[in-house]
Design an enzyme around this catalytic site. Structure first.
Site, short mmCIF file in Angstrom:
data_model
loop_
_atom_site.label_atom_id
_atom_site.label_comp_id
_atom_site.label_asym_id
_atom_site.label_seq_id
_atom_site.Cartn_x
_atom_site.Cartn_y
_atom_site.Cartn_z
N ASP A 143 52.78 41.14 34.15
CA ASP A 143 53.10 40.40 32.92
C ASP A 143 52.05 39.30 32.84
OD1 ASP A 143 55.36 41.98 32.84
OD2 ASP A 143 56.78 40.31 32.79
N HIS A 186 51.52 45.32 40.15
CA HIS A 186 51.72 46.76 40.24
C HIS A 186 50.39 47.48 40.03
CE1 HIS A 186 56.23 46.43 39.90
NE2 HIS A 186 55.84 45.22 39.52
N SER A 200 48.84 33.03 38.57
CA SER A 200 47.46 33.26 38.95
C SER A 200 46.80 34.25 38.01
CB SER A 200 47.39 33.74 40.40
OG SER A 200 46.06 33.64 40.87
#
EC number: 4.1.1.65
Length: 260
Positions: A86, A142, A226
């Site tokens: 995200d 992911h 980050s």
């Protein structure tokens, strides 16, 4: 003047002692008292969390939260590349023959980012994408593709801000920060997943087992907001025409396709 002041503040707040204090606080039971205000200020979507807000014992546990099953839809078409996180897609562009990329009017070196001349050669004239995670985002990372890990390595020590201000006023943040790099071989060519540490907290925890990556499968997590940089070999990636910058993304959302 603004640039100099910003850099001074970064240096003062990014030392070992300040990083250590933040880490200890975020992992301490006392930090649970700031969880409600943190969730409110950053407008966390509590409906998609695997746990109720009161069930997180520390702020760190909230940072690295997992989501309910099926909270994210993964584009599973064989040739697609999906967002590994995200995030906000901050920038996308070509990697020059010199290994340079231009981000927020500043030049960065992919060679310095990777720290490996042999691996760098694969990505010259390829494509880069920069995905920024704020403290409000889901922090699990992911795999954007199906493939086999050919190498994984760490570089850097301190970490400076990687938001738009850090990219504009910081010094070589993307190529100097602490980072964990995973190179993946796909049926179309190589993709590098560069996980870049953020201000205060360098922790990037790898969670995948073995060398085979499945698109949408968890591979790591950040302990704070980050950035992830994706690098593609020359002529193997075509970005989706509906995507622009800046662009809000959810993990699993299609970024483009791999081509032969």
């Amino acid at each position: 003047m603004i640039q100099g002041l910003y850099r001074l503040l970064i240096e003062l707040t990014n030392g070992r002692w300040s990083s250590g204090l933040l880490k200890r606080f975020a992992r301490s039971p006392v930090s649970r008292f700031v969880i409600p205000s943190f969730a409110r200020i950053y407008q966390l979507n509590q409906k998609e969390m695997e746990k109720e807000l009161a069930e997180y014992p520390t702020l760190h546990d909230l940072f690295v939260r997992t989501l309910k099953k099926d909270a994210r839809k993964i584009d599973l078409n064989a040739d697609t590349v999906v967002s590994p996180v995200d995030a906000v897609l901050e920038d996308v562009g070509p990697i020059k023959e010199t290994s340079e990329i231009l981000v927020k009017e500043k030049t960065y070196s992919i060679g310095e980012m990777l720290g490996d001349e042999d691996i760098l050669s694969k990505y010259l004239n390829g494509t880069y994408m920069i995905l920024y995670l704020s403290p409000s985002h889901y922090h699990r990372i992911h795999s954007p593709v199906n493939g086999t890990v050919t190498k994984q390595w760490q570089l850097g020590s301190k970490s400076y801000p990687v938001n738009k201000w850090g990219l504009k006023y910081g010094r070589r943040t993307l190529s100097k920060n602490y980072r964990v790099i995973t190179e993946v071989k796909t049926n179309y060519g190589h993709v590098a997943i560069v996980k870049v540490g953020a201000m205060f907290v360098n922790s990037i925890e790898t969670t995948h087992k073995g060398s085979e990556l499945v698109k949408g499968g968890e591979i790591a997590y950040f302990s704070f907001g980050s950035t992830v940089v994706l690098l593609f070999e020359k002529d193997i990636f075509q970005m989706d025409k509906t995507i622009h910058t800046p662009h809000d993304l959810k993990m699993g959302e299609r970024l483009g396709i791999l081509i032969k």
